[in-house]
Design a protein around this motif. Sequence first.
Motif, short mmCIF file in Angstrom:
data_model
loop_
_atom_site.label_atom_id
_atom_site.label_comp_id
_atom_site.label_asym_id
_atom_site.label_seq_id
_atom_site.Cartn_x
_atom_site.Cartn_y
_atom_site.Cartn_z
N CYS B 55 40.92 45.06 40.86
CA CYS B 55 42.41 45.31 40.98
C CYS B 55 42.92 45.87 39.35
O CYS B 55 42.43 45.63 38.63
CB CYS B 55 43.13 43.91 40.99
N ASP B 60 38.16 42.22 33.99
CA ASP B 60 36.82 42.86 34.14
C ASP B 60 36.91 44.13 33.43
O ASP B 60 35.68 44.78 32.94
CB ASP B 60 36.28 42.97 35.66
N CYS B 89 33.97 39.03 42.23
CA CYS B 89 34.55 40.35 41.71
C CYS B 89 33.69 40.64 40.53
O CYS B 89 33.34 41.80 40.54
CB CYS B 89 36.17 39.83 41.27
N ASN B 159 37.16 33.21 35.04
CA ASN B 159 38.55 33.37 35.25
C ASN B 159 39.17 32.20 35.64
O ASN B 159 40.12 32.03 36.42
CB ASN B 159 38.77 34.67 36.01
N GLY B 163 37.82 34.58 42.48
CA GLY B 163 38.54 35.94 42.76
C GLY B 163 38.41 36.50 44.09
O GLY B 163 39.01 36.90 45.05
N GLN B 236 38.22 35.45 31.08
CA GLN B 236 38.67 36.83 31.84
C GLN B 236 39.82 36.55 32.66
O GLN B 236 39.97 35.46 33.22
CB GLN B 236 37.47 37.30 32.72
N CYS B 238 42.36 36.86 35.53
CA CYS B 238 42.49 37.50 37.02
C CYS B 238 43.90 37.52 37.29
O CYS B 238 44.56 36.35 37.35
CB CYS B 238 41.88 36.50 38.12
N ASN B 239 44.44 38.81 37.10
CA ASN B 239 45.65 38.73 37.13
C ASN B 239 46.44 38.48 38.53
O ASN B 239 47.55 38.58 38.63
CB ASN B 239 46.53 40.27 36.32
N ILE B 240 45.67 38.67 39.43
CA ILE B 240 46.17 38.26 40.95
C ILE B 240 46.22 36.89 41.39
O ILE B 240 47.29 36.39 41.82
CB ILE B 240 45.26 38.99 41.77
N PHE B 241 45.13 36.18 40.87
CA PHE B 241 44.89 34.96 41.48
C PHE B 241 45.17 33.73 40.24
O PHE B 241 45.31 32.40 40.53
CB PHE B 241 43.78 34.43 42.24
#
Lengths: 619, 373
Positions: B55, B60, B89, B159, B163, B236, B238-241
């Motif tokens: 994403c 990452d 991911c 994260n 992911g 790290q 995880c900007n989505i979850f």
Amino acid sequence: MSTVIENPVEQGKHLEELETVTIRFAGDSGDGMQLTGTQFTNTSAVVGNDISTLPDFPAEIRAPAGSLPGVSGFQLNFSSQDIKTPGDQPNVLVAMNPAALKVNLADLEDGGTIIINTDSFTKENLKYAAYETNPLEDGTLAGFRVHKLPITTLNMNALKGNVELSRKEIDRCKNFFALGVLYWLYDRPMEQTINWIHEKFAKNREVMNGNEIALKTGYNFADTTEVFTTHYTVKKAQIAPGKYRKITGNEATAIGFIAASQLAGRPLFYGSYPITPASDILHELARHKNFGVKTFQAEDEIAAVSAAIGASFTGHIGLTGTSGPGVALKQEAIGLAVMTELPLVIINVQRGGPSTGLPTKTEQADLFQAVWGRNGECPAIVIAPATPADCFNMAVEAVRLAFKYMTPVFYLSDGYLANGAEPWAVPEIDELPKIEIKFATNPENFMPYARDEETLARPYAIPGTPGLEHRIGGIEKQHLTGNVNYDPENHHFMVKLRQEKVDRAANDIPTVEVFGEKTGKVLVLGWGSTYGSIASAVEKLQREGKSVSSAHLRHLNPFPKNLGEVLRGFETVIVPEMNLGQLCTMIRARYLVDAVAFSKVKGRPFQIREIVRKVEEYL
Amino acid sequence: MSTNGKGTNGNGHKEILETSVSAESDGDSVARSVAPPPAKLTKADFVSGQEVRWCPGCGDYSILNNVQKVMPELGIPREKIVFVSGIGCSSRFPYYMNTYGFHSIHGRAPAIATGVKAANPELSVWVITGDGDALSIGGNHFMHAIRRNLDINVILFNNRIYGLTKGQYSPTSEMGKKTKSTPMGVIDYPLNPLSVAIASEATFVASSLDVDVKHLGATVQAAAKHKGVSFVEVYQNCNIFNDGAFEYFAERNVRSDNMIYLEHGKPMIFGKNHDKGIRMNGAHPEVVQLGSETGLNENDLLVHDIHLKDPSVAFMLARMEYPAFPQPVGIFRAVERDTYEDMMTDQIETAINKLGPGSLEKLINSGDMWTVE
Ligand SMILES: Cc1ncc(C[n+]2csc(CCOP(=O)(O)OP(=O)(O)O)c2C)c(N)n1
Ligand code: SF4
Ligand SMILES: [Mg+2]
């Protein structure tokens, strides 16, 4: 008897010749019956008999002494004829305690011989064996020829004062006393075993002397006592001239894979997690590091197969070995090897299942697991040795196929093959097949999923090769490039391609041989360790003029090309298997033949007569 | 995608099945390299050309970028480098490196890497894994690969979330965290990857941040240089979850107060004004204020020593957590021990010296033998 007679003198006892004898040694797990049986076997092999053995031990290492679950047995068939099984029924039972008698008596032939250690028939032991009355006195043994010997006492008298051993240690020598009795009874030389004792106990002179005296005293006792009036001899078998070696299936497997590594010129990597009855392969391979063999005792079966895959990726011969429960754990990783098209050999020494099942007993119920036991369309080559010695040939074959087709190969042995022994005609090195492993080296137009036209194998490009850097993995691959690819057409194509690749191995394996007429009433079809019983049963029926043939599959996926034609030559196809009809289901599905499953799932191999009787139903 | 079912591939290979697909049909480039590597490699040499599919904004990217940057510094030819990963991911990583790569199955990368390294000790072997990959499904392999001390480098992208499967909690997720699979909050206590690694007898243990480019590069380099297993936990995002999971110490303007860089041989000082430190109070660490008010100075502080044979101090540091402590980041431990592959090679050599090189002839002609004339 307290002195040792060095040179036993024939006292005019009757010597009778026999063709075949089946002996079962049975005692408590601690009584050394496996060792006694093995010694008798080695001696018989060396004097030139044909031999076949069936060790049978309990799952518990030391079940309570004297108990029924603690009984350990070793059956040996030796003959002046060509034999293929350890014998249907023992002619002779050596019972070291009441539990051993109880467990094994039902198997003994009518009128068979029993040699009993009467000293062990104490009240307590009788109770452990669940005997309400003493079988030595209550008529249980009527109809058998019973030799009651106070073996513990005789052995104690022989050793006491002659060796510096405690009573307990002296007692432990009594299996050699029993062996000595049997050596006299079956006219065997003691030399082989004496040499073995000298080597084995070189560091412990007292134990060495104790065992040797026990053996010789047992022999002399049998010779002089009134108990035995007759002894027997079994002549050399008419075996083809050559060098022979007594070998178990697990030994032949280990040696076979080392041989394959030598023939291929690549090091062997064996990843394994201990499990009965496969552990001996790990033990054996670990002893041969001077062949460059790398053995890795992993944290579990998943790690064992994964490391083997990593080693294959790196150009080693990646081998992993286990039994059924371990294969269940390995399957996902085997799927990875199918997808990444890496060579890999998986040994499954099958045992009774499901779950922990019968860990020390034999079974053939993992055929489906090997052929179909993974997610997705996930074909692998499946082969199976037929006899203990054949394990050597099939190990070489497994490696040959895995590397030629860049695919996982299942090698299905079983508990019976693994621990059973037979003579092996030791091959000449230059008679062995060559195994060619080709590595890709040319960066020009290199594509990791390009195809060999004949085999459909992809190129084998190992790390360390400049210019061939590439990535592989479990996600579907694009044809040729090997890139990640989710296209529906590509997936359909690749699924068929992986199947086709395995199918093409059929071009490269021997056709199945028919023993007997190519057409007729009954064909008995087998695979794996049922070979001996099937072949013997069919030979017997053929001698009686019956229209019966047999065929034995050593390649189970793909099948030999002529199998369909062979099956169609017979009115009835009977498939004896130690499962509920797995091969039978496969050939019914594949060839639309109305084959009959003959199942036995008792943790024991088929008897010859069981197969004879089954076939007779269809004649 | 050409789906006419009859295409030829144009590469001189014959049609294999009735239906064939063309190699050029997908946008992905061919995973191959043509020219032999030049003497000094650059970052570009380590870029595989596969389209990176994380994403936008995922941490990452930064880790990939840094690893690609560090690679030429190691002076190892590309063909001798192998990246092995599991599933997640993070585990897509090897596809993007122009080296040998193996994207394997969930949790098993350490075991596969063990086989690779044991088979060929000359290779530089890297394991890329996630918090779920390494610590749930692969926990067993993680622990055992570490204790064996193979000379491999394990980078864990933590994260604190799954992911790839879209946002379930992971073994490093905080208690109470609400995720898709824990609508009422997580009720299992999390694992601390660093303490698991130390407890598994790791010989090199470090942590770093996806966003701290310099520190990450240096840490990866130190890991590569260490002979024996190197474990690096990278925080790290995880900007989505799980966006901002590490902000509380990794955010630029709180870093100096909420985080402490571990530096070998240096007293443990942190804070915007370099006026706070860690000292030992009996068997326990404590945060102290330096200066005239407390009368404490550098000399009162714990001096970081990565070479201590006894892992207790490293373990203690790994257990320090914000807010009671600043989050420690850096190398916790670096000690020497024989590697698995060296000992394996030694045993083979010893066996050859003792028994002579294996002879197949002798092997098959041993045991209980006899001759039939
Ligand atoms: C045997 C198996 N079980 C489950 C999955 C599904 N799965 C894929 S990735 C993943 C979790 C990944 O989490 P993590 O390791 O933290 O990696 P991230 O995606 O966060 O980088 C799971 C459960 C799988 N691929 N294989
Ligand atoms: S889901 Fe999270 S970890 Fe995965 S690529 Fe997207 S941002 Fe990165
Ligand atoms: Mg994660």
